[in-house]
Design an enzyme around this catalytic site. Structure first.
Site, PDB file in Angstrom:
ATOM      1  CB  VAL A  22     -70.588  -3.481  59.062  1.00 48.30           C
ATOM      2  CG1 VAL A  22     -70.501  -2.021  59.529  1.00 48.30           C
ATOM      3  CG2 VAL A  22     -71.517  -3.600  57.857  1.00 48.30           C
ATOM      4  CB  ALA A  73     -66.443  -5.549  63.425  1.00 48.54           C
ATOM      5  CE  LYS A  74     -73.085  -9.797  65.496  1.00 48.85           C
ATOM      6  NZ  LYS A  74     -72.852 -10.052  66.923  1.00 48.85           N
ATOM      7  N   GLY A  75     -70.293  -9.605  61.187  1.00 46.91           N
ATOM      8  CA  GLY A  75     -70.402 -10.260  59.893  1.00 46.91           C
ATOM      9  C   GLY A  75     -71.738 -10.952  59.775  1.00 46.91           C
TER      10      GLY A  75
END
Length: 392
Positions: A22, A73-75
């Site tokens: 995201v 953001a992030k994963g």
């Protein structure tokens, strides 16, 4: 809450497991946020973490600094990092999201993954670096990369500077709150959930500041000693996942059930492991005065409201654990050098100023520290967008 700029779900063709990415917001075309791996990770979880990264970046905005905050953001990958298939899954995930890492998403270690592991998997996936998207924003890329590499090579009493930076920020956040309440450090007791990168470093800094760490919880349970634990011995005896070898315990150390850390006599609780650790059911067991969120999203909103009604202050993750991310960029952009003393001085000064501002805003507005953090972000995001343009 705004809709993220990018949200995707990836399914691994080998294992059927899922990964998520995201991008909440871009600043100068780039977003920052780590990659986590844990069983049960969801897209909603990653979206919340990405929004949190947007807030962390904005909270550290200083128009006079060389580091200009990025977007958030992030994963996330739904897998136990101890699973034998985890590394191959990580490589395939990074290969799948490679276009985003190359162009707009700078990432690194998070829950379940070390930076060494991310770096190794990124290289195998064909990436130059997990943070290569930020390189075009640097004045001198080679000097900046050398400075960051030098910083990652620094060790302080057996622990890498990269592991200590975040814990230094968490500890300084707690100390600032104690100072605001005029509570002396000696005699103040701390319980820490998780002795990994963040929890271990936080325990070290708080102990060296004069506080007493009476409990540490890991996957095997809670280690407790009302007179204080030997934090340095526990750090030496932990494995790569933060699990302590029980043979290192002293005679007076006691082993308690996993959730016992919540209800012990301690003024400060530091959840430094998983998200959603404190809910409406177990919050009533907490006797502490402060909860310092070293982990991401460890206290559920409904639980936080109940805690506030009982006079328990939650220092929010978007402020408390933001030192790790900021240290990376302060170093890379050249606001600080690669030495430990300079890093710790800058982290302490910056985190203290931020927490003082947070507490003052909360008092002035009659709100919680988390609401105050949101208000500060709401003030700063338009300023950043006006300076660098809007990417939404």
């Amino acid at each position: 809450m705004t809709t993220p700029l990018l949200s995707l779900t990836w399914t691994d063709h080998v294992t059927g497991r899922q990964g998520f990415l995201v991008v909440d917001r871009l600043v100068r075309g780039v977003a920052s946020g780590g990659l986590r791996m844990r069983p049960g990770c969801t897209l909603d979880e990653v979206a919340g973490l990405a929004r949190g990264m947007t807030m962390k970046e904005a909270l550290h905005y200083d128009p006079a600094a060389r580091y200009v905050p990025l977007g958030g953001a992030k994963g996330g990958i739904d897998c136990d990092p101890r699973d034998p298939e985890a590394y191959g899954l990580l490589v395939r995930y990074l290969r799948a999201v490679r276009p985003y890492v190359e162009s707009c998403w700078t990432t690194g270690e998070d829950l379940g993954l070390s930076q060494d592991l991310v770096d190794r998997a990124a290289a195998e996936a064909g990436l130059v670096s997990s943070i290569q998207a930020v390189y075009p924003l640097l004045d001198d890329e080679s000097a900046a990369r050398r400075r960051l590499a030098d910083a990652f090579a620094v060790e302080v009493d057996g622990i890498g500077l990269d592991e200590l930076a975040g814990g230094c920020g968490v500890a300084e956040s707690a100390l600032t709150a104690l100072d605001a309440a005029r509570v002396p450090y000696p005699g103040t007791r701390v319980a820490v959930q998780g002795l990994g990168t963040m929890g271990g470093a936080t325990a070290r800094f708080l102990t060296r500041a004069g506080l007493t760490v009476v409990a540490v919880a890991d996957i095997k349970g809670t280690i407790f000693n009302p007179a204080g634990l030997d934090v340095e011995a526990l750090l030496t005896a932990r494995d790569a996942h933060g699990t302590v070898d029980r043979s290192a315990l002293r005679r007076a150390d006691r082993e308690l059930p996993g959730e016992a850390w919540l209800s012990l006599d301690a003024e400060v609780l530091v959840p430094a492991a998983v998200s959603y650790a404190i809910d409406t059911g177990n919050q009533e067991r907490i006797r502490a005065r402060w909860i310092v969120e070293a982990a991401n999203m460890p206290v559920l909103p409904a639980a936080e409201a109940l805690l506030a009604a009982r006079g328990v202050t939650v220092l929010p993750d978007v402020v408390v654990n933001s030192g790790t991310n900021a240290w990376w960029w302060w170093t890379l952009f050249g606001d600080i050098g690669s030495d430990a003393d300079g890093a710790f001085t800058h982290i302490r000064r910056s985190m203290r100023a931020l927490v003082e501002q947070l507490l003052a805003r909360a008092e002035a507005d009659g709100t919680s520290p988390r609401a105050a953090a949101h208000a500060l972000v709401a003030d700063r995001l338009p300023v950043i967008a006006e300076r660098f343009g809007q990417y939404r």
